[in-house]
Design a protein around this motif. Structure first.
Motif, PDB file in Angstrom:
ATOM      1  N   GLY A 222       0.818  -1.191   0.000  1.00  0.00           N
ATOM      2  CA  GLY A 222       0.000   0.000   0.000  1.00  0.00           C
ATOM      3  C   GLY A 222       0.858   1.250   0.000  1.00  0.00           C
ATOM      4  O   GLY A 222       2.027   1.223   0.374  1.00  0.00           O
ATOM      5  N   GLU A 223       0.289   2.346  -0.454  1.00  0.00           N
ATOM      6  CA  GLU A 223       1.000   3.615  -0.473  1.00  0.00           C
ATOM      7  C   GLU A 223       0.876   4.313   0.870  1.00  0.00           C
ATOM      8  O   GLU A 223      -0.207   4.373   1.449  1.00  0.00           O
ATOM      9  CB  GLU A 223       0.421   4.519  -1.579  1.00  0.00           C
ATOM     10  N   ILE A 224       2.000   4.830   1.379  1.00  0.00           N
ATOM     11  CA  ILE A 224       1.960   5.576   2.642  1.00  0.00           C
ATOM     12  C   ILE A 224       2.257   7.046   2.409  1.00  0.00           C
ATOM     13  O   ILE A 224       2.148   7.859   3.325  1.00  0.00           O
ATOM     14  CB  ILE A 224       2.974   4.999   3.656  1.00  0.00           C
ATOM     15  N   GLY A 225       2.636   7.384   1.180  1.00  0.00           N
ATOM     16  CA  GLY A 225       2.927   8.777   0.852  1.00  0.00           C
ATOM     17  C   GLY A 225       1.703   9.480   0.304  1.00  0.00           C
ATOM     18  O   GLY A 225       0.585   8.956   0.323  1.00  0.00           O
ATOM     19  N   ARG A 226       1.912  10.681  -0.181  1.00  0.00           N
ATOM     20  CA  ARG A 226       0.819  11.468  -0.730  1.00  0.00           C
ATOM     21  C   ARG A 226       0.315  10.812  -2.014  1.00  0.00           C
ATOM     22  O   ARG A 226       1.092  10.433  -2.880  1.00  0.00           O
ATOM     23  CB  ARG A 226       1.309  12.892  -1.013  1.00  0.00           C
ATOM     24  N   MET A 227      -0.998  10.694  -2.138  1.00  0.00           N
ATOM     25  CA  MET A 227      -1.595  10.092  -3.317  1.00  0.00           C
ATOM     26  C   MET A 227      -1.815  11.169  -4.365  1.00  0.00           C
ATOM     27  O   MET A 227      -2.429  12.198  -4.094  1.00  0.00           O
ATOM     28  CB  MET A 227      -2.930   9.429  -2.959  1.00  0.00           C
ATOM     29  N   GLY A 228      -1.318  10.943  -5.562  1.00  0.00           N
ATOM     30  CA  GLY A 228      -1.489  11.906  -6.642  1.00  0.00           C
ATOM     31  C   GLY A 228      -1.879  11.218  -7.927  1.00  0.00           C
ATOM     32  O   GLY A 228      -2.575  10.198  -7.910  1.00  0.00           O
ATOM     33  N   ALA A 229      -1.425  11.758  -9.028  1.00  0.00           N
ATOM     34  CA  ALA A 229      -1.707  11.145 -10.321  1.00  0.00           C
ATOM     35  C   ALA A 229      -1.003   9.797 -10.424  1.00  0.00           C
ATOM     36  O   ALA A 229       0.001   9.565  -9.760  1.00  0.00           O
ATOM     37  CB  ALA A 229      -1.237  12.082 -11.436  1.00  0.00           C
ATOM     38  N   PRO A 230      -1.524   8.888 -11.265  1.00  0.00           N
ATOM     39  CA  PRO A 230      -0.871   7.584 -11.413  1.00  0.00           C
ATOM     40  C   PRO A 230       0.591   7.731 -11.847  1.00  0.00           C
ATOM     41  O   PRO A 230       0.924   8.529 -12.716  1.00  0.00           O
ATOM     42  CB  PRO A 230      -1.695   6.904 -12.525  1.00  0.00           C
ATOM     43  N   GLY A 231       1.452   6.967 -11.193  1.00  0.00           N
ATOM     44  CA  GLY A 231       2.870   7.013 -11.515  1.00  0.00           C
ATOM     45  C   GLY A 231       3.256   5.988 -12.562  1.00  0.00           C
ATOM     46  O   GLY A 231       2.412   5.244 -13.088  1.00  0.00           O
TER      47      GLY A 231
ATOM     48  N   ALA B  75      -8.191  -2.003  -9.439  1.00  0.00           N
ATOM     49  CA  ALA B  75      -7.703  -2.861  -8.368  1.00  0.00           C
ATOM     50  C   ALA B  75      -6.973  -1.988  -7.348  1.00  0.00           C
ATOM     51  O   ALA B  75      -5.927  -1.409  -7.656  1.00  0.00           O
ATOM     52  CB  ALA B  75      -6.768  -3.947  -8.909  1.00  0.00           C
ATOM     53  N   ASP B  76      -7.539  -1.864  -6.171  1.00  0.00           N
ATOM     54  CA  ASP B  76      -6.912  -1.107  -5.081  1.00  0.00           C
ATOM     55  C   ASP B  76      -6.172  -2.093  -4.185  1.00  0.00           C
ATOM     56  O   ASP B  76      -6.798  -2.902  -3.492  1.00  0.00           O
ATOM     57  CB  ASP B  76      -7.959  -0.345  -4.270  1.00  0.00           C
ATOM     58  N   VAL B  77      -4.857  -2.049  -4.223  1.00  0.00           N
ATOM     59  CA  VAL B  77      -4.035  -2.956  -3.421  1.00  0.00           C
ATOM     60  C   VAL B  77      -3.715  -2.268  -2.095  1.00  0.00           C
ATOM     61  O   VAL B  77      -2.977  -1.289  -2.051  1.00  0.00           O
ATOM     62  CB  VAL B  77      -2.737  -3.322  -4.164  1.00  0.00           C
ATOM     63  N   CYS B  78      -4.286  -2.778  -1.027  1.00  0.00           N
ATOM     64  CA  CYS B  78      -4.089  -2.163   0.295  1.00  0.00           C
ATOM     65  C   CYS B  78      -2.799  -2.651   0.960  1.00  0.00           C
ATOM     66  O   CYS B  78      -2.181  -1.925   1.737  1.00  0.00           O
ATOM     67  CB  CYS B  78      -5.290  -2.475   1.189  1.00  0.00           C
ATOM     68  N   GLU B  79      -2.417  -3.880   0.684  1.00  0.00           N
ATOM     69  CA  GLU B  79      -1.186  -4.422   1.266  1.00  0.00           C
ATOM     70  C   GLU B  79      -0.668  -5.501   0.337  1.00  0.00           C
ATOM     71  O   GLU B  79      -1.459  -6.228  -0.275  1.00  0.00           O
ATOM     72  CB  GLU B  79      -1.453  -5.000   2.650  1.00  0.00           C
ATOM     73  N   SER B  80       0.638  -5.607   0.199  1.00  0.00           N
ATOM     74  CA  SER B  80       1.178  -6.584  -0.734  1.00  0.00           C
ATOM     75  C   SER B  80       2.533  -7.094  -0.274  1.00  0.00           C
ATOM     76  O   SER B  80       3.389  -6.328   0.138  1.00  0.00           O
ATOM     77  CB  SER B  80       1.317  -5.949  -2.127  1.00  0.00           C
ATOM     78  N   ASN B  81       2.696  -8.435  -0.315  1.00  0.00           N
ATOM     79  CA  ASN B  81       3.996  -9.042  -0.115  1.00  0.00           C
ATOM     80  C   ASN B  81       4.225 -10.042  -1.249  1.00  0.00           C
ATOM     81  O   ASN B  81       4.682 -11.151  -1.065  1.00  0.00           O
ATOM     82  CB  ASN B  81       4.082  -9.752   1.238  1.00  0.00           C
ATOM     83  N   GLY B  82       3.804  -9.631  -2.441  1.00  0.00           N
ATOM     84  CA  GLY B  82       3.928 -10.467  -3.624  1.00  0.00           C
ATOM     85  C   GLY B  82       3.677  -9.592  -4.827  1.00  0.00           C
ATOM     86  O   GLY B  82       3.815  -8.370  -4.760  1.00  0.00           O
ATOM     87  N   SER B  83       3.314 -10.183  -5.926  1.00  0.00           N
ATOM     88  CA  SER B  83       3.101  -9.424  -7.153  1.00  0.00           C
ATOM     89  C   SER B  83       1.712  -8.816  -7.160  1.00  0.00           C
ATOM     90  O   SER B  83       0.713  -9.516  -7.344  1.00  0.00           O
ATOM     91  CB  SER B  83       3.273 -10.335  -8.376  1.00  0.00           C
ATOM     92  N   SER B  84       1.637  -7.505  -6.978  1.00  0.00           N
ATOM     93  CA  SER B  84       0.336  -6.831  -6.983  1.00  0.00           C
ATOM     94  C   SER B  84      -0.265  -6.823  -8.383  1.00  0.00           C
ATOM     95  O   SER B  84      -1.486  -6.866  -8.532  1.00  0.00           O
ATOM     96  CB  SER B  84       0.487  -5.398  -6.463  1.00  0.00           C
ATOM     97  N   SER B  85       0.573  -6.789  -9.426  1.00  0.00           N
ATOM     98  CA  SER B  85       0.037  -6.789 -10.787  1.00  0.00           C
ATOM     99  C   SER B  85      -0.647  -8.104 -11.114  1.00  0.00           C
ATOM    100  O   SER B  85      -1.729  -8.132 -11.717  1.00  0.00           O
ATOM    101  CB  SER B  85       1.151  -6.506 -11.798  1.00  0.00           C
ATOM    102  N   GLN B  86      -0.050  -9.229 -10.720  1.00  0.00           N
ATOM    103  CA  GLN B  86      -0.646 -10.528 -11.007  1.00  0.00           C
ATOM    104  C   GLN B  86      -1.873 -10.778 -10.134  1.00  0.00           C
ATOM    105  O   GLN B  86      -2.853 -11.392 -10.583  1.00  0.00           O
ATOM    106  CB  GLN B  86       0.391 -11.640 -10.806  1.00  0.00           C
ATOM    107  N   ALA B  87      -1.828 -10.276  -8.902  1.00  0.00           N
ATOM    108  CA  ALA B  87      -3.018 -10.369  -8.043  1.00  0.00           C
ATOM    109  C   ALA B  87      -4.157  -9.567  -8.656  1.00  0.00           C
ATOM    110  O   ALA B  87      -5.328  -9.984  -8.624  1.00  0.00           O
ATOM    111  CB  ALA B  87      -2.690  -9.865  -6.647  1.00  0.00           C
ATOM    112  N   SER B  88      -3.832  -8.410  -9.234  1.00  0.00           N
ATOM    113  CA  SER B  88      -4.849  -7.566  -9.857  1.00  0.00           C
ATOM    114  C   SER B  88      -5.468  -8.264 -11.071  1.00  0.00           C
ATOM    115  O   SER B  88      -6.675  -8.168 -11.309  1.00  0.00           O
ATOM    116  CB  SER B  88      -4.243  -6.230 -10.281  1.00  0.00           C
ATOM    117  N   ILE B  89      -4.643  -8.972 -11.843  1.00  0.00           N
ATOM    118  CA  ILE B  89      -5.152  -9.704 -13.001  1.00  0.00           C
ATOM    119  C   ILE B  89      -6.143 -10.782 -12.564  1.00  0.00           C
ATOM    120  O   ILE B  89      -7.233 -10.921 -13.120  1.00  0.00           O
ATOM    121  CB  ILE B  89      -3.995 -10.331 -13.804  1.00  0.00           C
TER     122      ILE B  89
END
Length: 344
Positions: A1-10, A42-56
């Motif tokens: 998950g992101e802990i910094g400021r949320m802005g435009a997609p990076g 796909a909003d990934v709140c926490e990840s200890n693996g591949s967030s892209s493959q989990a999103s798929i």
């Protein structure tokens, strides 16, 4: 998950999005099959693996749950590599399946594989070494294939196929084509006909294209089907040999007018009501009766000639009188009904 400021997609979000889109694009239905705009998030709140493959995997399940008729289940997995030296056959290495954060950080490869049971639909490889050998790549793909199969089984245990219908709250639509020459009949003078269809079908939205493509929108599928049935009746044309069970709308001495569909009527001449002689059609049928008829003739103006006697038992030894047939045919062509056989 992101802990910094949320802005435009990076760059990372955009890259992962493109990878997921490519993986799923091969199983999406065509616009003709499913004329909707599809947006997956796909909003990934926490990840200890591949967030892209989990999103798929998650988006594949969400598409099926939403009623999108995808062609197959897509699963993805991230493969890793730990080496002890150059890949020259003298230094051992290990291929990892479903790498975690530390394995990605300290490992030498992040190899993402996604696809269906029929094959791969997306690949992405990040490596920290100069390259991998054919042997390593082949082994990683085989290991990923086994893992993806297990993931597909897990997905299928939750939802095995797309739902048959979209949500009752989702706008529904149907698209079909008519003869472009019939567009004027569907719209009517000053839009009278199409506006009547809209009002009769709970304000459905109807789009008519110049090539005859018609799209009907509404949240209620029954209203869509009702509007389509009305349009089908407007553009439909009777064909010789077709059989109808229609209501008698008018009876004259010379025959009965029968409604076939929509506003289309045909004339069943008095000589075609029964095998024997009938002096007056009103002695055989009345307005409101249901009469089974077959189309036996169409003229240049679209007038329809019907016959009912084919559904009556033919008297034994019955012989058609040639003279009477010719006389009746002439009479029939004169009194088929009003031009276009459409009741206003």
């Amino acid at each position: 998950g992101e802990i910094g400021r949320m802005g435009a997609p990076g760059r990372r979000e955009i890259g992962h999005g493109k990878l997921g889109e490519r993986a799923l694009s091969y199983v999406l239905p065509s616009e003709e099959e499913f004329p909707y705009t599809i947006r997956c998030v796909a909003d990934v709140c926490e990840s200890n693996g591949s967030s892209s493959q989990a999103s798929i995997c998650a988006n594949c399940m969400s598409l099926m749950a939403a009623g999108v008729p995808i062609k197959g289940i897509v699963s993805g997995i991230a493969m890793g590599l730990i080496t002890s030296g150059p890949l020259d056959g003298n230094h051992p290495y290990t291929i990892l399946t479903d790498i975690q954060g530390l394995e990605d950080h300290f490992g030498d490869m992040d190899f993402k594989c996604a696809g269906t049971s029929k094959g791969l639909t997306a690949l992405q490889m990040d490596i920290k070494i100069h390259g991998v050998t054919r042997e390593v790549l082949s082994e990683a793909l085989a290991q990923a294939n086994k893992a993806r199969a297990e993931i597909r089984e897990a997905i299928a245990s939750c939802i095995s196929e797309p739902r048959k219908e979209v949500s009752k709250y989702a706008p529904k639509m149907v698209t079909f084509k008519i003869d472009p020459d019939k567009i004027r009949d569907v719209i009517g003078q000053g839009g009278k006909v199409i506006n009547d269809i809209i009002s009769r079908c709970n304000d459905v939205k109807i789009d008519v294209e110049e090539d005859g493509t018609i799209t009907i929108y509404h949240t209620d599928k029954e209203m869509i089907e009702k509007a389509k049935a009305i349009i089908d009746d407007i553009v439909r044309e009777a064909k010789v040999g077709e059989i109808f069970e229609g209501k008698v709308t008018r009876v004259e001495d010379y025959g009965a007018f029968v409604n076939l569909f929509g506003d289309t009527d045909g004339l069943c001449h008095v000589s075609r009501l029964k095998w024997g002689y009938v002096e007056d059609a009103s002695k055989v049928v009345k307005v409101g009766d249901m009469l089974k008829v077959v189309v036996i003739g169409l003229d240049e103006k679209g007038k329809i000639t019907l016959s009912h006697r084919e559904f009556e038992e033919k008297p034994e030894g019955y012989v058609e009188k040639e003279e009477r047939v010719k006389k009746n045919d002439n009479h029939s062509s004169k009194f088929h009904g009003k031009p276009s056989s459409k009741r206003k």
